[in-house]
Design an enzyme around this catalytic site. Sequence first.
Site, PDB file in Angstrom:
ATOM      1  N   THR A   1       0.261   9.170  -1.391  1.00  0.00           N
ATOM      2  CA  THR A   1      -0.848   8.791  -2.273  1.00  0.00           C
ATOM      3  C   THR A   1      -2.096   9.530  -1.785  1.00  0.00           C
ATOM      4  O   THR A   1      -2.975   8.933  -1.181  1.00  0.00           O
ATOM      5  CB  THR A   1      -1.091   7.268  -2.246  1.00  0.00           C
TER       6      THR A   1
ATOM      7  N   CYS B   1      -3.982   9.844   6.615  1.00  0.00           N
ATOM      8  CA  CYS B   1      -4.173   8.428   6.274  1.00  0.00           C
ATOM      9  C   CYS B   1      -5.632   7.976   6.353  1.00  0.00           C
ATOM     10  O   CYS B   1      -6.237   7.680   5.325  1.00  0.00           O
ATOM     11  CB  CYS B   1      -3.315   7.550   7.170  1.00  0.00           C
TER      12      CYS B   1
ATOM     13  N   LYS C   1      -2.889  -3.098   4.575  1.00  0.00           N
ATOM     14  CA  LYS C   1      -2.799  -1.720   5.063  1.00  0.00           C
ATOM     15  C   LYS C   1      -4.160  -1.029   5.074  1.00  0.00           C
ATOM     16  O   LYS C   1      -4.553  -0.430   6.076  1.00  0.00           O
ATOM     17  CB  LYS C   1      -1.795  -0.941   4.198  1.00  0.00           C
TER      18      LYS C   1
ATOM     19  N   ARG D   1      -3.301  17.917   8.012  1.00  0.00           N
ATOM     20  CA  ARG D   1      -4.100  17.379   6.912  1.00  0.00           C
ATOM     21  C   ARG D   1      -5.416  16.824   7.460  1.00  0.00           C
ATOM     22  O   ARG D   1      -5.426  16.032   8.381  1.00  0.00           O
ATOM     23  CB  ARG D   1      -3.329  16.280   6.166  1.00  0.00           C
TER      24      ARG D   1
ATOM     25  N   PHE E   1      -8.494   2.910  20.858  1.00  0.00           N
ATOM     26  CA  PHE E   1      -9.224   3.440  19.699  1.00  0.00           C
ATOM     27  C   PHE E   1     -10.729   3.509  19.923  1.00  0.00           C
ATOM     28  O   PHE E   1     -11.505   3.474  18.977  1.00  0.00           O
ATOM     29  CB  PHE E   1      -8.865   2.671  18.413  1.00  0.00           C
TER      30      PHE E   1
ATOM     31  N   ARG F   1       2.579   5.151  13.202  1.00  0.00           N
ATOM     32  CA  ARG F   1       1.680   6.227  13.616  1.00  0.00           C
ATOM     33  C   ARG F   1       2.499   7.499  13.747  1.00  0.00           C
ATOM     34  O   ARG F   1       3.597   7.472  14.315  1.00  0.00           O
ATOM     35  CB  ARG F   1       1.081   5.915  14.996  1.00  0.00           C
TER      36      ARG F   1
ATOM     37  N   GLY G   1     -15.114  11.551  20.390  1.00  0.00           N
ATOM     38  CA  GLY G   1     -14.810  12.979  20.343  1.00  0.00           C
ATOM     39  C   GLY G   1     -14.980  13.501  18.930  1.00  0.00           C
ATOM     40  O   GLY G   1     -15.927  13.116  18.231  1.00  0.00           O
TER      41      GLY G   1
ATOM     42  N   ASN H   1      -6.409   0.161   8.382  1.00  0.00           N
ATOM     43  CA  ASN H   1      -6.874   1.529   8.598  1.00  0.00           C
ATOM     44  C   ASN H   1      -8.399   1.624   8.575  1.00  0.00           C
ATOM     45  O   ASN H   1      -8.987   2.418   9.303  1.00  0.00           O
ATOM     46  CB  ASN H   1      -6.238   2.481   7.571  1.00  0.00           C
TER      47      ASN H   1
HETATM   48  C1  UDX Z   1      -2.875   5.789  11.222  1.00  0.00           C
HETATM   49  C2  UDX Z   1      -2.677   4.335  11.682  1.00  0.00           C
HETATM   50  O1  UDX Z   1      -2.864   4.256  13.104  1.00  0.00           O
HETATM   51  C3  UDX Z   1      -1.303   3.840  11.285  1.00  0.00           C
HETATM   52  O2  UDX Z   1      -1.156   2.478  11.653  1.00  0.00           O
HETATM   53  C4  UDX Z   1      -1.145   4.002   9.782  1.00  0.00           C
HETATM   54  O3  UDX Z   1       0.152   3.607   9.393  1.00  0.00           O
HETATM   55  C5  UDX Z   1      -1.384   5.443   9.364  1.00  0.00           C
HETATM   56  O4  UDX Z   1      -2.664   5.876   9.829  1.00  0.00           O
HETATM   57  P1  UDX Z   1      -2.040   8.167  12.152  1.00  0.00           P
HETATM   58  O5  UDX Z   1      -2.717   8.783  10.978  1.00  0.00           O
HETATM   59  O6  UDX Z   1      -0.668   8.618  12.523  1.00  0.00           O
HETATM   60  O7  UDX Z   1      -1.910   6.575  11.945  1.00  0.00           O
HETATM   61  O8  UDX Z   1      -2.986   8.415  13.412  1.00  0.00           O
HETATM   62  P2  UDX Z   1      -3.800   7.570  14.473  1.00  0.00           P
HETATM   63  O9  UDX Z   1      -3.072   7.535  15.746  1.00  0.00           O
HETATM   64  O10 UDX Z   1      -4.271   6.294  13.916  1.00  0.00           O
HETATM   65  O11 UDX Z   1      -5.055   8.539  14.683  1.00  0.00           O
HETATM   66  C6  UDX Z   1      -5.910   8.851  13.591  1.00  0.00           C
HETATM   67  C7  UDX Z   1      -7.005   9.793  14.005  1.00  0.00           C
HETATM   68  O12 UDX Z   1      -7.962   9.118  14.808  1.00  0.00           O
HETATM   69  C8  UDX Z   1      -6.563  11.016  14.805  1.00  0.00           C
HETATM   70  O13 UDX Z   1      -7.228  12.142  14.291  1.00  0.00           O
HETATM   71  C9  UDX Z   1      -7.007  10.700  16.217  1.00  0.00           C
HETATM   72  O14 UDX Z   1      -7.285  11.862  16.948  1.00  0.00           O
HETATM   73  C10 UDX Z   1      -8.266   9.890  15.950  1.00  0.00           C
HETATM   74  N1  UDX Z   1      -8.629   8.971  17.046  1.00  0.00           N
HETATM   75  C11 UDX Z   1      -7.798   7.959  17.401  1.00  0.00           C
HETATM   76  C12 UDX Z   1      -9.848   9.109  17.707  1.00  0.00           C
HETATM   77  O15 UDX Z   1     -10.644  10.010  17.386  1.00  0.00           O
HETATM   78  N2  UDX Z   1     -10.169   8.235  18.692  1.00  0.00           N
HETATM   79  C13 UDX Z   1      -9.362   7.223  19.084  1.00  0.00           C
HETATM   80  O16 UDX Z   1      -9.729   6.472  19.977  1.00  0.00           O
HETATM   81  C14 UDX Z   1      -8.122   7.083  18.400  1.00  0.00           C
END
Ligand code: UDX
Length: 441
Positions: A85, A268, A212, A338, A257, A149, A261, A216
């Site tokens: 989506t 997502c 969801k 992406r 989280f 993730r 940076g 997010n």
């Molecule tokens: C995310 C959700 O975590 C997951 O539960 C959902 O199903 C889909 O979206 P994902 O997109 O795989 O998963 O990545 P995630 O690990 O959440 O990281 C997202 C972004 O945030 C990355 O670009 C990561 O580098 C950034 N990030 C994460 C930070 O900049 N700082 C942090 O402390 C954590």
Amino acid sequence: MKISVVGCGYLGAVHAACMAELGHEVIGVDVDERKIAALQAGTAPFYEPGLPELLARVSATGRLTFSTDMAAAAGADAHFICVGTPQTHGEFRADLTYVDAATRQLAPFLRPGDVVAGKSTVPVGTAERLAATLEATGATVVWNPEFLREGFAVHDTLHPDRLVYGLPTDEDGVTTPAGEKAKAVLDEVYAAPLAAGTPLVVTDRATAQLVKVAANSFLATKISFINAMAELCEATGADVTRLADAIGFDPRIGRKFLNAGLGFGGGCLPKDIRAFMARAGELGVSDALGFLQEIDAINMRRRVRMVDLAREVCHGSIVGRRVAVLGAAFKPDSDDVRDSPALSVAAQMQLQGAHVTVTDPQAIANARAAWPDLRFAETALEAARGADVVLLATEWPEYRELDPDRLGAVVAAKAMLDGRNVLDPARWRSAGWTYRALGRP
Ligand code: UDX
């Protein structure tokens, strides 16, 4: 149980393989012939740790098959909708073309009592709309959001931290008899994780769809919060990583989280918060999510700030300067580019006159397809050769462990920009490097 999985991308391919691992007979369907050919051959069409081994294992059992023909889904008791989506071009809202097409194509093969379980991230109200579309088939539409993730997708699917069922309810909010039957089907699908004690939240469809995007949005907010603190740290000489450690010890806040940076990217978080804002607008409650606009803006400002930092270490101009960017994927353990902050910064610097060479252990092919004008190198040392500045943009383990002396021997100038706050500033400085990072003195 016989299961169909419609859409075999990052979500569906993993879901299909994991459901077969749990003992079910699974058919995965996708319109992309290349993807299906790879999966049929037991190979993963994208990089996801553990998936190749899992595919090899379950393909050998004969429980997992793939097809481009939706008719193959006929006879399954549960059908999982796992199509993408994406963000609508030029708008914030989600593009539901694939969800609608998948549902329409599935309809002729549904039997009364079949369960259609939506996993795709959708604007609240989509499940109800699909249920109306499928009413004549006698199938029951439920929402069963997925929280995996990338990089941990296999683990997250086999050992989820929670399961959510959104079931159809009557006007009093009570689950309908068809909803109860659908719950029994899902209980059988997830028998193994449920037996292992995975918490289950049973709710109505609207709540399940909101879970969801709410999750997010919260994650995006947490990241942008600490990145806003990084802006404050930059203005005061404070250190955001120590700040995060200190506030993270409060169990109500938590350290996860809170890594400041370059911010969040991927398929997502960015599009989900935008789609959520768009949906709130349609529902007449845009004020409730007004803050997400700021979360998005903070996130994007980090990319701009990083280009400024590069300019600073290059004494005012990056024109004609050689920049090595370590990382192209939006995060480590993924080949997904992406909305990757790493590639976004690389491209901005290139567009502003720098000569940018990007490297990544897994994502070069995807990065090259997205930005063919960038130069690519296979290794960090190759990318950094002759560089005036090195930017660590994705925290792959091999970049965290780089040796400042070895890297220092190949660059033109020892300038390190740590876009993920993962290097030890003292170590790099004592090796003669100029070390700069976001939110750190
Ligand atoms: C995310 C959700 O975590 C997951 O539960 C959902 O199903 C889909 O979206 P994902 O997109 O795989 O998963 O990545 P995630 O690990 O959440 O990281 C997202 C972004 O945030 C990355 O670009 C990561 O580098 C950034 N990030 C994460 C930070 O900049 N700082 C942090 O402390 C954590």
